[in-house]
Design a protein around this motif. Sequence first.
Motif, PDB file in Angstrom:
ATOM      1  N   TRP A 155       0.838  -1.202   0.000  1.00  0.00           N
ATOM      2  CA  TRP A 155       0.000   0.000   0.000  1.00  0.00           C
ATOM      3  C   TRP A 155       0.873   1.253   0.000  1.00  0.00           C
ATOM      4  N   THR A 156       0.657   2.084  -0.991  1.00  0.00           N
ATOM      5  CA  THR A 156       1.458   3.296  -1.182  1.00  0.00           C
ATOM      6  C   THR A 156       0.516   4.454  -1.500  1.00  0.00           C
ATOM      7  N   ALA A 157       0.780   5.588  -0.883  1.00  0.00           N
ATOM      8  CA  ALA A 157      -0.065   6.758  -1.153  1.00  0.00           C
ATOM      9  C   ALA A 157      -0.077   7.061  -2.649  1.00  0.00           C
ATOM     10  N   VAL A 158      -1.233   7.370  -3.185  1.00  0.00           N
ATOM     11  CA  VAL A 158      -1.338   7.665  -4.617  1.00  0.00           C
ATOM     12  C   VAL A 158      -0.489   8.882  -4.960  1.00  0.00           C
ATOM     13  N   SER A 159      -0.048   8.906  -6.198  1.00  0.00           N
ATOM     14  CA  SER A 159       0.744  10.043  -6.673  1.00  0.00           C
ATOM     15  C   SER A 159      -0.126  10.900  -7.595  1.00  0.00           C
ATOM     16  N   THR A 160       0.006  12.197  -7.443  1.00  0.00           N
ATOM     17  CA  THR A 160      -0.771  13.078  -8.321  1.00  0.00           C
ATOM     18  C   THR A 160       0.040  13.496  -9.550  1.00  0.00           C
ATOM     19  N   THR A 161       1.266  12.956  -9.647  1.00  0.00           N
ATOM     20  CA  THR A 161       2.053  13.137 -10.868  1.00  0.00           C
ATOM     21  C   THR A 161       2.398  11.752 -11.405  1.00  0.00           C
ATOM     22  N   ASP A 162       2.760  11.678 -12.687  1.00  0.00           N
ATOM     23  CA  ASP A 162       3.075  10.378 -13.287  1.00  0.00           C
ATOM     24  C   ASP A 162       4.167   9.662 -12.505  1.00  0.00           C
ATOM     25  N   LYS A 163       3.839   8.478 -12.038  1.00  0.00           N
ATOM     26  CA  LYS A 163       4.816   7.683 -11.290  1.00  0.00           C
ATOM     27  C   LYS A 163       5.002   6.349 -12.006  1.00  0.00           C
ATOM     28  N   THR A 164       6.252   6.008 -12.312  1.00  0.00           N
ATOM     29  CA  THR A 164       6.526   4.753 -13.008  1.00  0.00           C
ATOM     30  C   THR A 164       6.158   3.575 -12.111  1.00  0.00           C
ATOM     31  N   ILE A 165       5.325   2.698 -12.621  1.00  0.00           N
ATOM     32  CA  ILE A 165       4.905   1.542 -11.821  1.00  0.00           C
ATOM     33  C   ILE A 165       5.407   0.232 -12.420  1.00  0.00           C
ATOM     34  N   CYS A 166       5.768   0.261 -13.703  1.00  0.00           N
ATOM     35  CA  CYS A 166       6.254  -0.978 -14.333  1.00  0.00           C
ATOM     36  C   CYS A 166       7.251  -0.615 -15.430  1.00  0.00           C
ATOM     37  N   THR A 167       8.380  -1.329 -15.418  1.00  0.00           N
ATOM     38  CA  THR A 167       9.413  -1.053 -16.431  1.00  0.00           C
ATOM     39  C   THR A 167       9.539  -2.185 -17.451  1.00  0.00           C
ATOM     40  N   TYR A 168       8.663  -3.184 -17.350  1.00  0.00           N
ATOM     41  CA  TYR A 168       8.620  -4.229 -18.387  1.00  0.00           C
ATOM     42  C   TYR A 168       7.212  -4.807 -18.388  1.00  0.00           C
ATOM     43  N   PHE A 169       6.339  -4.150 -19.110  1.00  0.00           N
ATOM     44  CA  PHE A 169       4.929  -4.563 -19.177  1.00  0.00           C
ATOM     45  C   PHE A 169       4.751  -5.378 -20.450  1.00  0.00           C
ATOM     46  N   ASP A 170       4.601  -6.678 -20.267  1.00  0.00           N
ATOM     47  CA  ASP A 170       4.570  -7.609 -21.402  1.00  0.00           C
ATOM     48  C   ASP A 170       3.271  -7.458 -22.214  1.00  0.00           C
ATOM     49  N   TYR A 171       3.309  -7.931 -23.453  1.00  0.00           N
ATOM     50  CA  TYR A 171       2.139  -7.830 -24.334  1.00  0.00           C
ATOM     51  C   TYR A 171       1.539  -9.189 -24.697  1.00  0.00           C
ATOM     52  N   VAL A 172       2.220 -10.269 -24.308  1.00  0.00           N
ATOM     53  CA  VAL A 172       1.708 -11.608 -24.628  1.00  0.00           C
ATOM     54  C   VAL A 172       0.363 -11.795 -23.928  1.00  0.00           C
ATOM     55  N   ASP A 173      -0.625 -12.276 -24.674  1.00  0.00           N
ATOM     56  CA  ASP A 173      -1.999 -12.283 -24.164  1.00  0.00           C
ATOM     57  C   ASP A 173      -2.183 -12.948 -22.807  1.00  0.00           C
ATOM     58  N   SER A 174      -1.415 -13.975 -22.528  1.00  0.00           N
ATOM     59  CA  SER A 174      -1.597 -14.701 -21.264  1.00  0.00           C
ATOM     60  C   SER A 174      -0.911 -14.000 -20.093  1.00  0.00           C
ATOM     61  N   GLN A 175      -0.171 -12.935 -20.358  1.00  0.00           N
ATOM     62  CA  GLN A 175       0.551 -12.238 -19.284  1.00  0.00           C
ATOM     63  C   GLN A 175       0.702 -10.748 -19.621  1.00  0.00           C
ATOM     64  N   ASP A 176      -0.433 -10.102 -19.738  1.00  0.00           N
ATOM     65  CA  ASP A 176      -0.372  -8.688 -20.126  1.00  0.00           C
ATOM     66  C   ASP A 176      -1.349  -7.815 -19.343  1.00  0.00           C
ATOM     67  N   THR A 177      -1.650  -8.211 -18.090  1.00  0.00           N
ATOM     68  CA  THR A 177      -2.566  -7.386 -17.297  1.00  0.00           C
ATOM     69  C   THR A 177      -2.026  -7.155 -15.881  1.00  0.00           C
ATOM     70  N   LEU A 178      -2.215  -5.941 -15.410  1.00  0.00           N
ATOM     71  CA  LEU A 178      -1.810  -5.558 -14.052  1.00  0.00           C
ATOM     72  C   LEU A 178      -3.050  -5.157 -13.265  1.00  0.00           C
ATOM     73  N   LYS A 179      -2.979  -5.410 -11.954  1.00  0.00           N
ATOM     74  CA  LYS A 179      -4.116  -5.047 -11.105  1.00  0.00           C
ATOM     75  C   LYS A 179      -3.724  -3.870 -10.225  1.00  0.00           C
ATOM     76  N   VAL A 180      -4.619  -2.919 -10.109  1.00  0.00           N
ATOM     77  CA  VAL A 180      -4.419  -1.765  -9.230  1.00  0.00           C
ATOM     78  C   VAL A 180      -5.480  -1.835  -8.136  1.00  0.00           C
ATOM     79  N   ASP A 181      -5.071  -2.276  -6.934  1.00  0.00           N
ATOM     80  CA  ASP A 181      -6.013  -2.297  -5.814  1.00  0.00           C
ATOM     81  C   ASP A 181      -5.972  -0.954  -5.090  1.00  0.00           C
ATOM     82  N   LEU A 182      -7.084  -0.647  -4.435  1.00  0.00           N
ATOM     83  CA  LEU A 182      -7.212   0.670  -3.795  1.00  0.00           C
ATOM     84  C   LEU A 182      -7.642   0.534  -2.339  1.00  0.00           C
TER      85      LEU A 182
END
Lengths: 205, 86
Positions: A155-182
Amino acid sequence: MDISNRSLALILLVALAVSLFGTFTALNKIQKLGITGAATSDTGTATLNISTTQSITFTTNSVDWGTGGINTTAGYTTCDLYTDGTSNSAGCYGFNTVTQGLVIENNGNQVITNLALRSNVSATQFIGTGAVFEWKLSNNEANSCPGGNLSDTTWTAVSTTDKTICTYFDYVDSQDTLKVDLHVQIPYTASSGIRQAKLTATILS
Amino acid sequence: MQEDLSRKTVIVLVILVALVSFLGTWTVLTEVNKLTAQQKHTTTATVKLNIQPPIGKLGATQNKPLNVQPKATGMATFEIIKPPQN
């Protein structure tokens, strides 16, 4: 030498045919979404030119906790709401239980090396003084952002400016989704009313 | 010898070619724009809730008036009477 009207008509009909052929060919290639330039020759060589596309989308794009407040009868002073399966805290009344966080998909055909996330409001702007507004990132599909490429996994306080969250986000269909819990913590001092925050994911590179 | 086509026929054909060419270009550009629009470099999501006022009283922080009877105040006068001396 003058050209006869018959000859002119013939030329125009040829132009018409060429125009129609060009249009249909272009439309046909566009429909193939990125696969262009197929070519063959009498030696049997075929060349494919696959264009790269960077694109993301929130496939789950809304979290709505509904209407509720803080039950101070038993002395509770805060209400905690989550999307990661954690129950709403005992100090809450009325709010929906949300068990599904936001989901971002890489729907392009290229690895994204800098995916950023931001909120349009801070916790104070969203709820009020003393509030908490946090996100937590995880792989919705395993290895979508493998290894240490994913940040804010607690759990991290939200950022109101662009914050890098992933530096290798794959595109292969079986592994191309990230979850953002709140997680939102509402203090009993928060004023009543409808609150809305907007989260924006951006491809920086 | 065959009779040549009229000037009117040629003009109609010219207009037809121009129209088809224009429509073709417009259709292709529209499709290309759709394709470009599908490539999103940003995407947004919303988080909503509606906060209502707290229910109940918060803790024991309120002053509760006690029903206290006022103490009796006043003055008592005692007169000591000496016994008669014999």
